[in-house]
Write a protein that holds these residues in place. Sequence first.
Motif, PDB file in Angstrom:
ATOM      1  N   ALA A 163       0.853  -1.097   0.161  1.00  0.00           N
ATOM      2  CA  ALA A 163       0.072  -0.075  -0.131  1.00  0.00           C
ATOM      3  C   ALA A 163       0.846   1.184  -0.100  1.00  0.00           C
ATOM      4  CB  ALA A 163      -1.004  -0.053   1.242  1.00  0.00           C
ATOM      5  N   GLY A 164       2.113   1.120   0.439  1.00  0.00           N
ATOM      6  CA  GLY A 164       2.949   2.235   0.637  1.00  0.00           C
ATOM      7  C   GLY A 164       4.197   1.907   1.036  1.00  0.00           C
ATOM      8  N   MET A 165       5.263   2.792   0.690  1.00  0.00           N
ATOM      9  CA  MET A 165       6.672   2.540   1.374  1.00  0.00           C
ATOM     10  C   MET A 165       7.199   4.056   1.541  1.00  0.00           C
ATOM     11  SD  MET A 165       8.790  -0.129  -1.011  1.00  0.00           S
ATOM     12  CE  MET A 165       7.962  -1.700  -1.537  1.00  0.00           C
ATOM     13  N   SER A 166       8.061   4.271   2.772  1.00  0.00           N
ATOM     14  CA  SER A 166       8.614   5.397   2.856  1.00  0.00           C
ATOM     15  C   SER A 166       9.945   5.044   3.399  1.00  0.00           C
ATOM     16  CB  SER A 166       7.844   6.039   4.237  1.00  0.00           C
ATOM     17  OG  SER A 166       6.451   6.295   3.966  1.00  0.00           O
ATOM     18  N   ILE A 167      10.897   6.295   2.927  1.00  0.00           N
ATOM     19  CA  ILE A 167      12.188   6.185   3.493  1.00  0.00           C
ATOM     20  C   ILE A 167      12.349   7.544   4.537  1.00  0.00           C
ATOM     21  CG2 ILE A 167      14.752   6.293   2.780  1.00  0.00           C
ATOM     22  CD1 ILE A 167      13.801   4.848   0.122  1.00  0.00           C
ATOM     23  N   HIS A 168      13.060   7.094   5.705  1.00  0.00           N
ATOM     24  CA  HIS A 168      13.407   7.971   6.696  1.00  0.00           C
ATOM     25  C   HIS A 168      14.635   8.542   6.661  1.00  0.00           C
ATOM     26  CE1 HIS A 168       9.464   6.778   8.966  1.00  0.00           C
ATOM     27  NE2 HIS A 168       9.120   7.359   7.892  1.00  0.00           N
ATOM     28  N   ARG A 169      14.971   9.623   6.377  1.00  0.00           N
ATOM     29  CA  ARG A 169      16.451  10.244   6.575  1.00  0.00           C
ATOM     30  C   ARG A 169      16.686  11.385   7.489  1.00  0.00           C
ATOM     31  NH1 ARG A 169      15.887   9.089   0.774  1.00  0.00           N
ATOM     32  NH2 ARG A 169      17.298   7.694   0.020  1.00  0.00           N
ATOM     33  N   ASP A 170      15.666  11.436   8.355  1.00  0.00           N
ATOM     34  CA  ASP A 170      15.419  12.704   9.343  1.00  0.00           C
ATOM     35  C   ASP A 170      15.863  11.915  10.772  1.00  0.00           C
ATOM     36  OD1 ASP A 170      13.254  11.354   9.639  1.00  0.00           O
ATOM     37  OD2 ASP A 170      12.031  12.960   9.900  1.00  0.00           O
ATOM     38  N   ILE A 171      16.362  10.603  10.753  1.00  0.00           N
ATOM     39  CA  ILE A 171      16.779   9.835  11.685  1.00  0.00           C
ATOM     40  C   ILE A 171      18.236   9.933  11.911  1.00  0.00           C
ATOM     41  CG2 ILE A 171      14.568   9.433  12.896  1.00  0.00           C
ATOM     42  CD1 ILE A 171      15.049   6.829  11.310  1.00  0.00           C
ATOM     43  N   SER A 172      18.889   9.335  12.964  1.00  0.00           N
ATOM     44  CA  SER A 172      20.365   8.883  12.963  1.00  0.00           C
ATOM     45  C   SER A 172      20.682   7.725  12.102  1.00  0.00           C
ATOM     46  CB  SER A 172      20.816   8.647  14.379  1.00  0.00           C
ATOM     47  OG  SER A 172      20.079   7.579  14.951  1.00  0.00           O
ATOM     48  N   THR A 173      19.697   6.930  11.905  1.00  0.00           N
ATOM     49  CA  THR A 173      20.076   5.844  10.734  1.00  0.00           C
ATOM     50  C   THR A 173      18.844   5.530   9.900  1.00  0.00           C
ATOM     51  OG1 THR A 173      21.221   4.418  12.607  1.00  0.00           O
ATOM     52  CG2 THR A 173      20.526   3.490  10.726  1.00  0.00           C
ATOM     53  N   PRO A 174      19.168   5.999   8.659  1.00  0.00           N
ATOM     54  CA  PRO A 174      17.937   5.798   7.756  1.00  0.00           C
ATOM     55  C   PRO A 174      17.345   4.336   7.790  1.00  0.00           C
ATOM     56  CG  PRO A 174      19.916   6.794   6.838  1.00  0.00           C
ATOM     57  CD  PRO A 174      20.355   6.101   8.097  1.00  0.00           C
ATOM     58  N   GLN A 175      16.001   4.686   7.223  1.00  0.00           N
ATOM     59  CA  GLN A 175      15.249   3.331   7.383  1.00  0.00           C
ATOM     60  C   GLN A 175      14.053   3.299   6.354  1.00  0.00           C
ATOM     61  OE1 GLN A 175      13.643   3.226  11.395  1.00  0.00           O
ATOM     62  NE2 GLN A 175      11.922   4.376  10.842  1.00  0.00           N
ATOM     63  N   LEU A 176      13.666   2.204   5.825  1.00  0.00           N
ATOM     64  CA  LEU A 176      12.559   2.110   4.947  1.00  0.00           C
ATOM     65  C   LEU A 176      11.219   1.384   5.613  1.00  0.00           C
ATOM     66  CD1 LEU A 176      12.402   0.900   1.364  1.00  0.00           C
ATOM     67  CD2 LEU A 176      10.894  -0.429   3.013  1.00  0.00           C
ATOM     68  N   VAL A 177      10.204   2.132   5.633  1.00  0.00           N
ATOM     69  CA  VAL A 177       8.961   1.420   6.307  1.00  0.00           C
ATOM     70  C   VAL A 177       7.766   1.110   5.138  1.00  0.00           C
ATOM     71  CG1 VAL A 177       6.969   1.909   7.750  1.00  0.00           C
ATOM     72  CG2 VAL A 177       9.194   2.813   8.404  1.00  0.00           C
ATOM     73  N   ALA A 178       7.468  -0.114   5.348  1.00  0.00           N
ATOM     74  CA  ALA A 178       6.480  -0.441   4.091  1.00  0.00           C
ATOM     75  C   ALA A 178       5.170  -1.009   4.708  1.00  0.00           C
ATOM     76  CB  ALA A 178       6.986  -1.506   3.239  1.00  0.00           C
ATOM     77  N   TYR A 179       3.917  -0.998   3.945  1.00  0.00           N
ATOM     78  CA  TYR A 179       2.709  -1.368   4.537  1.00  0.00           C
ATOM     79  C   TYR A 179       2.389  -2.411   3.470  1.00  0.00           C
ATOM     80  CZ  TYR A 179       3.028   2.554   7.957  1.00  0.00           C
ATOM     81  OH  TYR A 179       3.372   3.500   8.929  1.00  0.00           O
ATOM     82  N   VAL A 180       2.196  -3.624   4.110  1.00  0.00           N
ATOM     83  CA  VAL A 180       1.636  -4.880   3.186  1.00  0.00           C
ATOM     84  C   VAL A 180       0.497  -5.314   3.584  1.00  0.00           C
ATOM     85  CG1 VAL A 180       2.798  -6.705   2.155  1.00  0.00           C
ATOM     86  CG2 VAL A 180       4.303  -5.181   2.722  1.00  0.00           C
ATOM     87  N   VAL A 181      -0.333  -5.353   2.749  1.00  0.00           N
ATOM     88  CA  VAL A 181      -1.674  -6.122   3.065  1.00  0.00           C
ATOM     89  C   VAL A 181      -1.360  -7.554   2.718  1.00  0.00           C
ATOM     90  CG1 VAL A 181      -4.146  -6.066   2.616  1.00  0.00           C
ATOM     91  CG2 VAL A 181      -3.039  -4.028   2.526  1.00  0.00           C
ATOM     92  N   PRO A 182      -1.669  -8.379   3.875  1.00  0.00           N
ATOM     93  CA  PRO A 182      -1.212 -10.111   3.642  1.00  0.00           C
ATOM     94  C   PRO A 182      -2.476 -10.712   2.634  1.00  0.00           C
ATOM     95  CG  PRO A 182      -1.980  -9.620   5.680  1.00  0.00           C
ATOM     96  CD  PRO A 182      -1.785  -8.078   5.059  1.00  0.00           C
TER      97      PRO A 182
END
Length: 293
Positions: free
Chosen positions: A110-129
Amino acid sequence: MNYAILRTVKLKTMGNIGGSLAHNYRKIETLNADPNRTPKNHHSVATPEAVKQAIQNRLPEKRRADAVLCIEYLITASPEWEGWGNDKEAEFFERASLWLSEKHGEENIAGMSIHRDISTPQLVAYVVPIDQRGNLNCKDFLGGRVKLSQMQTDFANAVTDLGLTRGKEGSKAKHTSIKAYYHDINHARDFRITAEPPRPELFESKASYGEKVISAVIEQIEPTVKAANSILMDYEKARVDKKVAEDSYDTLKKRVEPYLIATQGLNQEEIARVNEVIQLESLKIAVERDKIK
């Protein structure tokens, strides 16, 4: 040694999903994020509302009341990894996105995000199973411990040439869950939540459904319940104190509004039970505070 990191959390209500999205899109205060760097974050879907709608559109009409509606993925790597801030970072997130699409189907993301405003960047994804038969089937996606472990191995193999490896299999190291992580970094101050009542089962008694509604409300306001009592007291004080500025009153009203929404429609006995939980949590905080003193 630098590790590829993959975590998952199961979101069972639209309220849980909404709270996660509010954090993900920085609609609530995020103490570990640098607001000056937040514009560098990237979202595949423009707004949290659009992600939530995409999840709802994917959900089948017939599903179990306790079904997992969405799986939230958090993908990152060791803070010490030398790839952060250069081409390897972009490649890492590109492969992570591709891996998720191939693993679970692009139609289920449904959507993916990449956070670069924190000390260690990360990817967050929302998956409908959604499985191949069109059913919600989180077990098919995550399975038990063995299947989840294999999934972590598969992902690590996909990025191993970037200088990352898998953590030790079978390790007993305890990791903070995404839900607990969000709760801790926001100090239980996120009051922007909504309550989603569960669906009644066929032939379910009124008393049984009432208990289910109470449990659902308590679960959904749990991340904020520790702060609720003090804010409610401030709200009441502002209401009766005619010397309080209008804007202060409005600010407090907005902060407590989700609590009022969450308890809307409940009878006095049910509201009393929710308030009892709030008071018990506040008592625990007071006891801990006295211990510190």
